[in-house]
Scaffold this motif. Sequence first.
Motif, PDB file in Angstrom:
ATOM      1  N   HIS A  43       0.778  -1.235   0.000  1.00  0.00           N
ATOM      2  CA  HIS A  43       0.000   0.000   0.000  1.00  0.00           C
ATOM      3  C   HIS A  43       0.814   1.293   0.000  1.00  0.00           C
ATOM      4  O   HIS A  43       0.254   2.343  -0.339  1.00  0.00           O
ATOM      5  N   LEU A  56      -2.351   6.234   5.670  1.00  0.00           N
ATOM      6  CA  LEU A  56      -3.096   5.096   5.144  1.00  0.00           C
ATOM      7  C   LEU A  56      -4.279   4.771   6.044  1.00  0.00           C
ATOM      8  O   LEU A  56      -4.177   4.794   7.274  1.00  0.00           O
ATOM      9  N   GLY A  60      -5.600   0.416   3.964  1.00  0.00           N
ATOM     10  CA  GLY A  60      -4.399   0.733   3.213  1.00  0.00           C
ATOM     11  C   GLY A  60      -4.587   1.771   2.134  1.00  0.00           C
ATOM     12  O   GLY A  60      -3.676   2.028   1.344  1.00  0.00           O
ATOM     13  N   ARG A  61      -5.753   2.419   2.078  1.00  0.00           N
ATOM     14  CA  ARG A  61      -5.980   3.464   1.081  1.00  0.00           C
ATOM     15  C   ARG A  61      -5.272   4.753   1.487  1.00  0.00           C
ATOM     16  O   ARG A  61      -5.252   5.121   2.658  1.00  0.00           O
TER      17      ARG A  61
END
Length: 441
Positions: A43, A56, A60-61
């Motif tokens: 990520h 994050l 994990g975005r």
Amino acid sequence: MSNGLRARQASGGDMEKERETLQAWKERVGQELDRVVAFWMEHSHDQEHGGFFTCLSREGRVYDDLKYVWLQGRQVWMYCRLYRTFQRFHHSQLLNAAKAGGEFLLRYARLAPPGKKCAFVLTRDGRPVKVQRTIFSECFYTMAMNELWRATGEVRYQTEAVEMMDQIVHWVREDASGLGRPQLQGAPTAEPMAVPMMLLNLVEQLGEADEELAGKYTELGDWCARRILQHVQRDGQAVLENVSEDGKELSGCLGRQQNPGHALEAGWFLLRHCIRKGDPELRAHVVDKFLLLPFRSGWDPDHGGLFYFQDADDFCPTQLEWAMKLWWPHSEAMIAFLMGYSESGDPVLLRLFYQVAEYTFRQFRDPEYGEWFGYLSREGKVALSIKGGPFKGEWGTGRGRRGCASRLPPALTTCPPPPAGCFHVPRCLAMCEELLGALLS
């Protein structure tokens, strides 16, 4: 055979049971390290500009693409360390990501002119956003460059590391005016524990398997250890975050402030110093004052876990998050107790490792998405779901609640906020796996 297992040979049955427990923890820690590293590798890599995303979400975005120099340096260091010391991480994907992060730092971290100071925050493509008038961006830059040299053999990285280290030492021990904050008449002349701690860590980093640099920084390491030890106050009954220039307790909230996790981290830094010096008497003192003392005062008897802040006189701490349970103090406690046991063989320290590790794995790890949560309530419930961000905690971040004054010019006064990123958790897991392996060998 390690000191720890040698001390337990009296009972064969107990010995075998202990080995089974240590082996189970070694496997558990190793598996968790794999999951944590996989999270960051999946990520955090910026394939376009190099370096790493660290803001994050739980999944994990990326929710913010600012790049914090602390975190860039820490992740470079962590990747290189894993690449060098663990066979299963010795692969090109990890090293190439570390090199991309290192090159990003080389291109953008140092400000011009004059190029000595590092930025604190950069845009995704490397433009400076903010400068922190402390030494800590430079410290993690130094760690990153030294590990890159060790992993790649490219001398230019080591040249950067040594030049920056010398600059840091100049700021701390000779002249801090280059950091850019004026001395204010009312600022208390206090010394936070963070500055000598960080320098002692750098002494260990640069001197590892390098006799020339180890010799160069011997006196500095001894100086750092003395400065840290003077934070033991009140006839040896408290470790205080801030003391006066001459090692006395300060008045007010600043003087009474305690941070159990930070004391434990200082403890294992000092243990490494004791090992290097071959000083068992100092080791015993460190175990007593920097491991056992802060744990006994800092462990929450009602809900478990370590308090974030405490007041030495039992006033309510002024930090709003004082009763929260944060991921990094527990990571540091795991290292401290296992290292202490490895060196002393004291079974009390092993039991405390088990106690902290069980709480930490139960409360902080995310079994669904990987990595650990950073903030828990006092009761142990997840308070923030993010896995990485600008900071998971704020020691003196300039919000007026608790800037830590220094005996040095105020440019060195703010204690470092513990930012999130690929560092405390994987460092803890990697070191614990190595320590457990050594005990079992």
